[in-house]
Write an enzyme that holds these catalytic residues in place. Structure first.
Site, PDB file in Angstrom:
ATOM      1  N   CYS A 205       0.813  -1.221   0.000  1.00  0.00           N
ATOM      2  CA  CYS A 205       0.000   0.000   0.000  1.00  0.00           C
ATOM      3  C   CYS A 205       0.849   1.274   0.000  1.00  0.00           C
ATOM      4  CB  CYS A 205      -0.998   0.002   1.151  1.00  0.00           C
ATOM      5  SG  CYS A 205      -0.307  -0.196   2.795  1.00  0.00           S
TER       6      CYS A 205
ATOM      7  N   HIS B  10      -6.164   0.208  -1.337  1.00  0.00           N
ATOM      8  CA  HIS B  10      -6.536  -1.103  -0.812  1.00  0.00           C
ATOM      9  C   HIS B  10      -7.675  -1.746  -1.593  1.00  0.00           C
ATOM     10  CE1 HIS B  10      -4.457   0.926   2.525  1.00  0.00           C
ATOM     11  NE2 HIS B  10      -4.017  -0.280   2.821  1.00  0.00           N
TER      12      HIS B  10
ATOM     13  N   ASP C 160      -7.380   5.618  -2.054  1.00  0.00           N
ATOM     14  CA  ASP C 160      -7.095   4.429  -1.257  1.00  0.00           C
ATOM     15  C   ASP C 160      -6.567   3.315  -2.162  1.00  0.00           C
ATOM     16  OD1 ASP C 160      -7.066   2.325   0.504  1.00  0.00           O
ATOM     17  OD2 ASP C 160      -9.074   2.694   1.294  1.00  0.00           O
TER      18      ASP C 160
END
Length: 401
Positions: free
Chosen positions: A81, A288, A286
């Site tokens: 990430c 993820h 993001d």
């Protein structure tokens, strides 16, 4: 195993990204929305806000890409990430460099070649300048094994090294150490490749020189420039275990500057790329979400829709931000850098805004200079930075593949 137990086991093994089905729209507020130096109103410019967000390159977890190092991971789910956040902040620098801050991506619209040149620099394959493969393998030299979580400082150091091979972009990457930005040091770095007095005195470039497959005229133009575009990354720690409230106003002002590249950082269990704020909330992309690796189609075109976030961006309270971050800025010209310096000086006068870093003209005598001769700080500096900036590793959970 009965159906009930199987169901609960299934829920327990769901990863972070599979649980995210809904995205909140922007709140109806009179507060301005700031996105990388641009100011918007939710009431009158919501479409412009979403178009600006969608136009940022969005790099997420991927699966089924060629094995890193030939025998390593084929997915970065659970560990990549911060590497993806590093890609996003650096991709924004390349977009500003080659396309301009006002460039917009529109689904289905044919894009210029420079856009695909930028995107190809981050594709998940070993020969792309800033691929997950290059970052992970270069990170070994920074003491990080492949598959290990990075902190903001480590990914900044790795990207700086990789940028030296990107002659098409011809960037000067400076990482400000010890919470201090030295103006003289940056000017020397951005002008370091130009020993001649002026453009006319520079040696001629051979007509058949290739610039890593990119347009030759770009390399020639940069050789005749007196200023290499600057990517300035400033690793910071704004508190011990949580962000000190005294820094919040200063952090907000960073998103207001036209030179802003955003912030990489996060909160426990996840790293994010922060691109702006509204009220007391940060706006972020993001990483993820696990998507399949992308390959060119039959016509050699690269499908690009999965590299743009086409839903409202995520938001979180500024108070939830982990104190270890890296702030980024891009100065295309020397005038941009001078303007940025003036803004930072004015920001130090704002009541209630505690400076996050110091801006000085000359380097204090006790400082070391990592930009001279070596690409990497000396071992004592590197070790000290790892301990100071990457101490958040213990707070981030490494998800199993």
């Amino acid at each position: 195993m009965d159906v009930c137990n199987f169901f609960f086991l299934f829920l327990a093994t769901l990863t972070y990204d599979t649980l995210r089905f809904e995205y909140e729209d922007f709140p109806e507020t009179k507060e301005p929305v700031w996105i990388l130096g641009r100011k918007y109103s939710v009431f009158t410019e919501k479409e412009e806000i979403l178009l600006d967000v969608t136009s940022r390159l969005w790099f997420t977890y991927r699966k089924n890409f060629p094995a890193i190092g030939g025998t390593g991971p084929t997915s970065d789910t659970g560990w990549g990430c911060m590497l993806r956040c590093g890609q996003m902040i650096f991709a924004q620098a390349l977009v500003c460099r080659h396309l301009g801050r006002d460039w917009r991506w529109i689904k289905g619209k044919r894009q210029m070649d420079n856009y695909f040149n930028v995107l190809n620099a981050f594709i998940d394959k070993k020969d792309s300048y800033y691929s997950i493969h290059q970052i992970a393998q270069m990170g070994v030299g920074e003491g990080k094994s492949i598959g290990q979580w990075y902190g903001p400082n480590t990914v900044a150091q790795v990207l700086k090294k990789l940028a030296t091979f990107d002659t098409w972009s011809s960037l000067a990457v400076h990482i400000a150490m010890d919470n201090t930005v030295v103006m003289e040091e940056i000017r020397r770095l951005c002008q370091s490749n130009f020993p001649c007095a002026g453009a006319a005195a520079c040696p001629a470039v051979e007509s058949d020189v290739l610039y890593n497959g990119y347009p030759e005229e770009a390399g020639v133009r940069d050789r005749l420039s007196l200023w290499k575009p600057l990517v300035l990354l400033i690793p910071l720690r704004l508190g011990l275990t949580e962000i000190n409230e005294a820094y919040i106003e200063t952090l907000k002002h960073c998103f207001m500057m036209p030179q802003s590249l955003g912030v990489i950082g996060g909160k426990p269990n996840s790293a994010h790329y922060f691109i702006g704020y509204v009220g007391e909330e940060l706006i972020y992309l993001d990483p993820h979400t696990t998507q399949p690796a992308v390959e060119p189609n039959d016509s050699s075109c690269l499908p690009d829709e999965s590299f743009h976030c086409q839903h409202p961006p995520c938001r979180m309270s500024i108070a939830e931000l982990d104190p270890s971050i890296a702030v980024g800025f891009f100065c295309n010209t020397e005038e941009d850098f001078s303007d940025w310096c003036q803004q930072i000086k004015k920001l130090s006068l704002v009541r209630g805004a505690l400076p996050m870093f110091e801006l000085v003209e000359r380097q204090p005598s006790h400082f070391s200079n990592p930009d001279v001769l070596n690409l990497t700080p000396d071992s004592s500096d590197a070790d000290r930075l790892e301990r100071f900036f990457d101490s958040e590793d213990e707070d981030f959970e490494i998800l199993s593949l």
